[in-house]
Enzyme design. Structure first.
Site, PDB file in Angstrom:
ATOM      1  N   GLU A 514       0.834  -1.213   0.000  1.00  0.00           N
ATOM      2  CA  GLU A 514       0.000   0.000   0.000  1.00  0.00           C
ATOM      3  C   GLU A 514       0.864   1.256   0.000  1.00  0.00           C
ATOM      4  O   GLU A 514       0.553   2.226  -0.687  1.00  0.00           O
ATOM      5  CB  GLU A 514      -0.974  -0.010   1.184  1.00  0.00           C
ATOM      6  CG  GLU A 514      -1.941  -1.200   1.237  1.00  0.00           C
ATOM      7  CD  GLU A 514      -2.718  -1.441  -0.055  1.00  0.00           C
ATOM      8  OE1 GLU A 514      -2.860  -0.502  -0.854  1.00  0.00           O
ATOM      9  OE2 GLU A 514      -3.162  -2.584  -0.281  1.00  0.00           O
ATOM     10  N   ASP A 578       3.622  -4.737  -5.440  1.00  0.00           N
ATOM     11  CA  ASP A 578       4.061  -6.037  -4.917  1.00  0.00           C
ATOM     12  C   ASP A 578       5.583  -6.100  -4.807  1.00  0.00           C
ATOM     13  O   ASP A 578       6.134  -6.547  -3.791  1.00  0.00           O
ATOM     14  CB  ASP A 578       3.606  -7.173  -5.855  1.00  0.00           C
ATOM     15  CG  ASP A 578       2.145  -7.557  -5.630  1.00  0.00           C
ATOM     16  OD1 ASP A 578       1.547  -7.124  -4.634  1.00  0.00           O
ATOM     17  OD2 ASP A 578       1.615  -8.328  -6.472  1.00  0.00           O
TER      18      ASP A 578
HETATM   19 ZN   LIG Z   1      -2.729  -2.757  -4.648  1.00  0.00          ZN
END
Ligand SMILES: [Zn+2]
Length: 674
Positions: A514, A578
């Site tokens: 995030e 990621d």
């Molecule tokens: Zn995301």
């Protein structure tokens, strides 16, 4: 309700969530990893996903009422069992505090009452649609349909002004389509043609259920499809919608009116009861021009048929059984490959969560969320922020000028953990026991008007766009904040009191994901205050784009299913998040281990455990239909690619598992932005 344009999530918001009975979790290991999920016969350097998840995939076939089954679903299942208990208790005469959710749930569960009413609850609106004489009379009726959740023609609501993110403004967005995304109307491969054929069949069935003769219904469905296809022609496709500059067009109502001469916007605003609107973000002017043409050239009978279909479609989940079954046949079976409809209570739990989420969430938090999880998460957030700061400071491809701005943005990130400080007040919403459709419509209208009231007012950053039991997380670029609902702060993402290395591979990587969204291809276009404002030097922006292109190429080479590849552009932001997220989480773990110490557990080194935990949060099985839809609509990559895509970019992984330089999990030209 229209979804906010650019909340960046960890997993996609599901089209339909289906659940099965949760199994007792296997005994926890010393490390917090699920050892039985692994396939130790696989070579981690050849296919790490198989190594981390092979056992789980074998032991967890997709339940018949699901199109996808993974660790997220498993945990959401567990949360929903808790919600189920809360709602059953509330429905059978709980306390005053839970009366509203109890009544809502009980009404949804009462299939016999719903069936006995047939389509009577829809009749008043169907009659209004039937009496329309021309497109110029449409606006007041559209203003009645939008608040109750009927997605005709376009979407309308409030969102922060991209260029002055402290203020809410009106937004008019593309909409009005029954297929998942614009390109579904135009792809020319056989599978897409088949889906369109099934879709027209489905529309015909629903129109038949509203009282048309079968022959007539099927010809009407063809004309409804023509209306939607004409709207879709003007719509922007998913990749372009990720670019905020392409979906920000501030206009006056008069300018919007000029594009759609047949639609009376002032009547629409009056019908809604909207506050004065001086300007709005017309996300896609081309779409509204197309809508203007559709309204100008389509026979009124076809427009009426289209509106009737959209009304039935929006209401289907709480209409009589034949509507529910037919709705599942297309949206569940055809589109996602599910074999069975979920049992009723599971659907009703989901609807209550979506309509009264903070009332239900309050009860959920009381039962499940302790202060330890909040404190641990906050600690991890600060450690992750320190890692990202170190990472930015040490970057070789970015100049000091941009680094300074990046750090200003990073230091301005705020976090929300668990649940809202102030719960939403639902006292203005009437829930009537025995009126499932009415409850659903009033809940939608309650939310719609709550949004409308925001127009012209300061943004309330304390609000959440996910409910507390949700197994997900998000970054809001317009608010520069990261948000972690209570629902995800549990195993396998976070084990209270467990060794830190696995928690950093799970919850830590989620936090890192995030945070990195603030600096992905989309998030980087917003500044510390959430304004769409370029803070990059030209050279640094170019250097970023070159590095991002490496991810586009890497992920575009992955096959989602059959002949469908992962869309490297659609998934770029998520893949960047990621890759950056796991890297800074591993950095944060190593920094903590340097002071707290570390040891081998369950036969794995700390670094190995962080990677294994990352792999294991993405264990999943997906049906081919679901994979196809995912690749075409979802900004996230399939689990296998999320895991192998990331670890193969990390020299730290090669080292942790002693992989040879030419192993498949060692990319010759690793991609890296953050
Ligand atoms: Zn995301």
């Amino acid at each position: 309700m229209r979804r906010h344009l650019i909340a960046l999530t960890l997993v996609a918001l599901p089209l339909a969530t289906a659940l099965t009975v949760a199994q007792a979790p296997p005994p926890a290991s010393e490390s917090g990893l699920q050892l039985t999920a692994m396939d130790r016969s696989a070579d981690p350097c050849t296919d790490f996903y198989q190594y981390a998840c092979g056992g789980w995939m074998k032991d967890n076939p997709i339940p018949p009422d699901r199109s996808t089954w993974g660790r997220f679903d498993e945990l959401q299942e567990k949360n929903n069992e808790t919600l189920h208990r809360i709602l059953e208790r509330a429905a059978s005469g709980g306390d005053a505090e839970t009366k509203k959710i109890g009544d809502y749930y009980a009404s949804c569960m009462d299939e016999a009452a719903i069936n006995s009413k047939s389509i009577a609850p829809l009749q008043p609106l169907l009659k209004k649609i039937a009496t329309l004489r021309s497109a110029s009379e449409l606006a007041p009726l559209v203003a009645e349909l939008h608040p109750i959740g009927v997605n005709v023609f376009f979407g309308f609501g409030a969102e922060a002004d991209f260029k002055d993110a402290s203020l809410e403004m009106a937004i008019a967005d593309q909409g009005g389509l029954g297929l998942p995304e614009r390109d579904y109307y135009f792809r020319d491969d056989p599978k897409s043609a088949e889906i369109r054929k099934e879709y027209v069949n489905h529309v015909g069935k629903m129109i038949e259920f509203l009282g048309e003769k079968p022959d007539e219904a099927s010809s009407i469905a063809g004309r409804v499809m023509a209306v939607e296809t004409a709207l879709a022609k003007g719509a922007l496709e998913a990749v372009s919608r990720r670019d905020p500059t392409k979906i920000y067009h501030k206009m006056t109502p008069a300018e919007l009116q000029a594009m759609t001469p047949n639609f009376q916007w002032s009547q629409y605003f009056t019908g809604l009861g909207a506050p004065p609107i001086y300007a709005l973000n017309v996300t896609e002017p081309d779409f509204f021009k197309a809508m203007g043409q559709v309204l100008g050239s389509t026979p009124i009978d076809d427009i009426k048929a289209y509106m009737g279909w959209q009304l039935a479609h929006a209401s289907a989940p709480v209409l009589p059984t034949k509507f529910v079954d037919e709705n599942f046949r297309f949206y569940g079976a055809v589109l996602t490959g599910a074999k069975e409809l979920r049992v009723r209570w599971k659907r009703c739990v989901q609807f209550t969560d979506s309509d009264l989420g903070e009332e239900l969430g309050k009860a959920f938090v009381k039962e499940t969320f302790g202060p330890q999880a909040k404190a641990d998460t906050l600690k991890m957030v600060h450690e992750l922020e320190a890692s990202l700061e170190k990472d930015i400071t040490e970057l070789t491809w970015m100049t000091e000028t941009t680094k300074k701005e990046a750090l200003v943005k990073l230091h301005a990130v705020t976090e929300k953990i668990g649940y809202p400080d102030r719960w939403r007040d639902y006292s203005g919403l009437t829930v009537v026991r025995g009126d499932a459709l009415g409850n659903s419509q009033r809940s939608n209208a309650f939310e719609f008007h709550r949004q409308l009231k925001k127009i012209g007012n300061p943004v309330d950053k304390s609000e959440w766009t996910m409910t507390p039991p949700t197994v997900n997380a998000y970054y809001n670029p317009l608010q520069n904040n990261i948000n972690f609902p209570a629902g995800i702060l549990q195993p396998p993402y976070y084990n209270a009191g467990s060794d830190a290395s696995a928690n950093f591979g799970g919850a830590g990587a989620v936090i890192g994901h995030e945070l990195t969204h603030g600096f992905d291809d989309q998030g980087r276009q917003f500044d510390a205050r959430g304004n769409l404002k370029d803070w990059w030097t030209e050279a640094d922006a170019k250097a970023f784009e070159e590095r991002a292109q490496c991810f586009v190429d890497e992920y575009s080479s992955f096959t989602a299913v059959d002949d469908v590849k992962v869309n490297g552009k659609l998934t770029l932001g998520e893949n960047t998040a990621d890759n950056g997220g796991l890297r800074i989480s591993l950095m944060a773990y190593l920094a903590r281990a340097a002071t707290e110490g570390s040891k081998t557990l369950d036969g794995f080194t700390p670094e190995q455990r962080t990677f294994l935990a990352w792999g294991q949060v993405w264990c999943e099985n997906r049906r081919p239909e679901a994979l196809r839809m995912m690749a075409q609509t979802n900004p996230h990559s399939p689990g296998r690619d999320r895991v192998n895509g990331v670890v193969s970019n990390m020299p730290e992984f090669q080292k942790a598992f002693s992989c040879k330089a030419d192993a498949p999990m060692v990319r010759q030209k690793p991609c890296r932005v953050w």
